[in-house]
Every structure is written in structure tokens, then in C-alpha cells.
Design a protein around this motif. Structure first.
Motif, PDB file in Angstrom:
ATOM      1  N   MET A 122       0.847  -1.084  -0.182  1.00  0.00           N
ATOM      2  CA  MET A 122      -0.082   0.025   0.073  1.00  0.00           C
ATOM      3  C   MET A 122       0.782   1.354   0.162  1.00  0.00           C
ATOM      4  N   THR A 123       1.923   1.283   0.660  1.00  0.00           N
ATOM      5  CA  THR A 123       2.718   2.332   0.941  1.00  0.00           C
ATOM      6  C   THR A 123       3.615   2.653  -0.334  1.00  0.00           C
ATOM      7  N   GLN A 124       4.098   1.654  -1.131  1.00  0.00           N
ATOM      8  CA  GLN A 124       4.396   1.758  -2.389  1.00  0.00           C
ATOM      9  C   GLN A 124       3.540   2.198  -3.410  1.00  0.00           C
ATOM     10  N   LYS A 125       2.412   1.813  -3.503  1.00  0.00           N
ATOM     11  CA  LYS A 125       1.533   2.254  -4.307  1.00  0.00           C
ATOM     12  C   LYS A 125       1.142   3.643  -4.176  1.00  0.00           C
ATOM     13  N   ILE A 126       1.022   3.981  -3.053  1.00  0.00           N
ATOM     14  CA  ILE A 126       0.797   5.665  -2.788  1.00  0.00           C
ATOM     15  C   ILE A 126       1.788   6.537  -3.163  1.00  0.00           C
ATOM     16  N   GLU A 127       3.284   5.846  -2.630  1.00  0.00           N
ATOM     17  CA  GLU A 127       4.374   6.900  -3.196  1.00  0.00           C
ATOM     18  C   GLU A 127       4.381   6.868  -4.527  1.00  0.00           C
ATOM     19  N   ASP A 128       3.960   5.569  -5.516  1.00  0.00           N
ATOM     20  CA  ASP A 128       4.069   5.663  -7.176  1.00  0.00           C
ATOM     21  C   ASP A 128       3.194   6.715  -7.494  1.00  0.00           C
ATOM     22  N   THR A 129       2.005   6.802  -6.901  1.00  0.00           N
ATOM     23  CA  THR A 129       0.836   7.618  -7.082  1.00  0.00           C
ATOM     24  C   THR A 129       1.272   9.144  -7.002  1.00  0.00           C
ATOM     25  N   ILE A 130       2.056   9.475  -5.877  1.00  0.00           N
ATOM     26  CA  ILE A 130       2.604  10.943  -5.516  1.00  0.00           C
ATOM     27  C   ILE A 130       3.646  11.123  -6.543  1.00  0.00           C
ATOM     28  N   ALA A 131       4.480  10.062  -6.969  1.00  0.00           N
ATOM     29  CA  ALA A 131       5.432  10.491  -7.741  1.00  0.00           C
ATOM     30  C   ALA A 131       4.831  10.800  -9.296  1.00  0.00           C
ATOM     31  N   ALA A 132       4.017  10.201  -9.708  1.00  0.00           N
ATOM     32  CA  ALA A 132       3.163  10.328 -11.170  1.00  0.00           C
ATOM     33  C   ALA A 132       2.499  11.709 -10.918  1.00  0.00           C
ATOM     34  N   LEU A 133       1.874  12.167  -9.921  1.00  0.00           N
ATOM     35  CA  LEU A 133       1.342  13.516  -9.631  1.00  0.00           C
ATOM     36  C   LEU A 133       2.337  14.645  -9.702  1.00  0.00           C
ATOM     37  N   THR A 134       3.427  14.314  -9.005  1.00  0.00           N
ATOM     38  CA  THR A 134       4.568  15.232  -9.073  1.00  0.00           C
ATOM     39  C   THR A 134       5.101  15.564 -10.515  1.00  0.00           C
ATOM     40  N   LYS A 135       5.382  14.351 -11.110  1.00  0.00           N
ATOM     41  CA  LYS A 135       5.751  14.436 -12.893  1.00  0.00           C
ATOM     42  C   LYS A 135       4.791  15.486 -13.522  1.00  0.00           C
ATOM     43  N   ARG A 136       3.432  14.863 -13.402  1.00  0.00           N
ATOM     44  CA  ARG A 136       2.524  15.616 -14.327  1.00  0.00           C
ATOM     45  C   ARG A 136       2.294  17.037 -13.781  1.00  0.00           C
ATOM     46  N   GLY A 137       2.716  17.202 -12.630  1.00  0.00           N
ATOM     47  CA  GLY A 137       2.637  18.820 -12.145  1.00  0.00           C
ATOM     48  C   GLY A 137       3.694  19.665 -12.849  1.00  0.00           C
ATOM     49  N   ALA A 138       4.900  18.819 -13.164  1.00  0.00           N
ATOM     50  CA  ALA A 138       5.855  19.466 -13.580  1.00  0.00           C
ATOM     51  C   ALA A 138       5.766  20.080 -15.121  1.00  0.00           C
ATOM     52  N   GLN A 139       5.091  19.015 -15.831  1.00  0.00           N
ATOM     53  CA  GLN A 139       4.615  19.418 -17.078  1.00  0.00           C
ATOM     54  C   GLN A 139       3.518  20.340 -17.367  1.00  0.00           C
ATOM     55  N   LEU A 140       2.598  20.466 -16.298  1.00  0.00           N
ATOM     56  CA  LEU A 140       1.704  21.303 -16.294  1.00  0.00           C
ATOM     57  C   LEU A 140       2.266  22.715 -16.329  1.00  0.00           C
ATOM     58  N   ASP A 141       2.982  22.818 -15.135  1.00  0.00           N
ATOM     59  CA  ASP A 141       3.848  24.195 -14.993  1.00  0.00           C
ATOM     60  C   ASP A 141       4.529  24.421 -16.362  1.00  0.00           C
ATOM     61  N   ALA A 142       5.195  23.675 -16.885  1.00  0.00           N
ATOM     62  CA  ALA A 142       5.708  24.202 -17.993  1.00  0.00           C
ATOM     63  C   ALA A 142       4.690  24.600 -19.301  1.00  0.00           C
ATOM     64  N   GLN A 143       3.698  23.790 -19.420  1.00  0.00           N
ATOM     65  CA  GLN A 143       2.570  24.043 -20.377  1.00  0.00           C
ATOM     66  C   GLN A 143       2.212  25.538 -20.068  1.00  0.00           C
TER      67      GLN A 143
END
Length: 248
Positions: A1-22
Motif C-alpha cells: 500500500m505504501t509503495q502504491k501511494i508513493e508511486d501515485t505521488i511520484a506520478a502526480l509530481t511529474k504531471r505537475g511539472a509538465q503542467l507548469d511548463a505548459q
């Protein structure tokens, strides 16, 4: 469960950086479209309706895109905050479960060791009591009996609380116990540094010394030239007159 949540946070962080550039690109496009419309409106050339509509559409499209990106960033930040809260809760749950299990093990060890200890204490007290005619043995027998009785009584009262602590730690009503402090090593004695040997330079006509002594201070040349000498008056006899009050 912890690893799954950490993966979700990492994906959201990556998408956030892309949206900042856009968003940066959309902000630049809006500024450019707004500037082009402003230059056309204040220009000296005649501006036909079709060109104005085209410029206005470019501004509206850029503003709409920027607004949409801002909305997406807001939703993304909210999802990330919720994921981080779930991760913190899961980590706290794991830590509490481990702490509760550790307390359970320690309480079981206490209960397991209590009965044999009391039995052995009573055996020791009885053995000491056989030598009742010896004062020290009689005192020791009474002391051991008293200690065993007090420990047994105290743990009988305290046992329900000890057994309830693991559950309290799990459900969050009790804080996780702090780790046992490590023993503090005694401070090492300060190192003794031997004093350096003194280099003594005797003064002409001055006293002589044996062994290491401090370096002579710098003397006034006039005092050295005067050649003062020490006169021993310890053998001279002296008379001192004192006044003593008369006793009536």
C-alpha cells in the motif's frame, strides 16, 4: 500500500511539472496575443472587422487555455495533498503496529518472568529464614519477602494497564513510546600535557639555580649595572618595645 501511494505521488509530481511548463507557454502565448491585439487597435492603419475578430479569437483561446491549465493544476495539487495525507497515515499505522507489537512482547516477557522470580524469592527468603538466629540473615529474609510481595501486588494492579497499551498505541489514543536512550559513555579524562623545559639564561653577578626554572625576565640595564647584593641580617639581634595595658 505504501509503495502504491508513493508511486501515485511520484506520478502526480511529474504531471505537475509538465503542467507548469505548459502554463508558462500558455502565459507567453496570451501575452503575445494580447500585445498583437493592442498594437492593431492603436495602429494608424484601418482595422477591418475580420482581422479584429481573428485577433480577439487568439486572445480568447490563449486565455481559455491558461484558465484550463490553472484548473488542472489546482485539481492536481489537491490530489497530491490527499495522497500525501494517505501516505502519512499509512506510515503512522505501520509505525504504530510495530510499536504495539514490541510493547506486547515486552509485557509478555514481564509476565513470564514474574512467577518464577516470585517463587525463587520465596525460596531464598525461606532459606535465609532458616538462619533466624543470625541478625543479617533475618533482615535479608524480611527484605526479600517484602520486595516480592510489593512487586507482585504492584504488577497485579498494573497488569491490565500494561496489556491495554498495545491497543491504545494501535488506535492512536497513546503516543508511540520513545526509544530507550543509549547509555552515555563516561567522559575521558583530559590529556595531561607535560610542561616544556625552561631555558634559563643567568644574569651576570645574579643568583644561580639548579633544575628547570622559568626564563629570567628582562632586567633593567641600570639595575644590572648597580650590582645590588642581598645582605643576610637573620643573625642580628633586635629589640622591639611594645605597650601592654595594665590589668587592674
Amino acid at each position: 500500500m505504501t509503495q502504491k501511494i508513493e508511486d501515485t505521488i511520484a506520478a502526480l509530481t511529474k504531471r505537475g511539472a509538465q503542467l507548469d511548463a505548459q502554463r508558462s507557454a500558455a502565459r507567453m502565448a496570451l501575452d503575445k496575443a494580447t500585445k498583437a491585439r493592442q498594437d492593431a487597435l492603436i495602429g494608424v492603419d484601418d482595422l477591418d472587422d475580420q482581422k479584429l475578430i481573428k485577433l480577439q479569437r487568439a486572445v480568447s483561446d490563449a486565455a481559455s487555455l491558461l484558465e484550463g491549465i490553472d484548473d488542472a493544476i489546482g485539481i492536481l495539487m489537491k490530489e497530491k495533498a490527499e495522497a500525501e495525507a494517505r501516505l502519512a497515515a499509512e506510515q503512522d499505522r505501520i509505525a504504530r503496529a510495530a510499536a504495539a507489537e514490541e510493547v506486547t512482547t515486552k509485557v509478555s516477557a514481564i509476565e513470564k518472568a514474574l512467577k518464577p522470580w516470585i517463587e525463587q524469592s520465596r525460596i531464598l527468603a525461606d532459606a535465609l529464614g532458616e538462619l533466624h538466629w543470625n541478625f543479617e540473615c533475618g533482615q535479608l529474609a524480611a527484605y526479600v519477602q517484602n520486595c516480592a510481595a510489593q512487586v507482585e501486588t504492584a504488577l497485579n494492579f498494573h497488569s491490565p494497564e500494561l496489556n491495554a497499551m498495545p491497543l491504545a498505541i494501535r488506535d492512536g489514543s497513546m503516543a508511540i513510546p520513545a526509544p530507550k536512550p543509549a547509555p552515555v559513555a563516561p567522559a575521558a579524562p583530559p590529556a595531561v600535557t607535560p610542561e616544556p623545559l625552561f631555558d634559563y639564561q643567568p644574569v651576570k653577578h645574579g643568583p644561580t639555580f639548579k633544575g628547570g626554572v622559568p626564563r629570567s625576565p628582562k632586567l633593567d640595564p641600570a639595575l644590572v649595572a648597580a650590582d645590588f647584593r642581598v645582605i643576610d641580617r637573620s643573625s642580628e639581634e633586635r629589640e622591639i618595645t611594645i605597650a601592654v595595658p595594665r590589668m587592674l
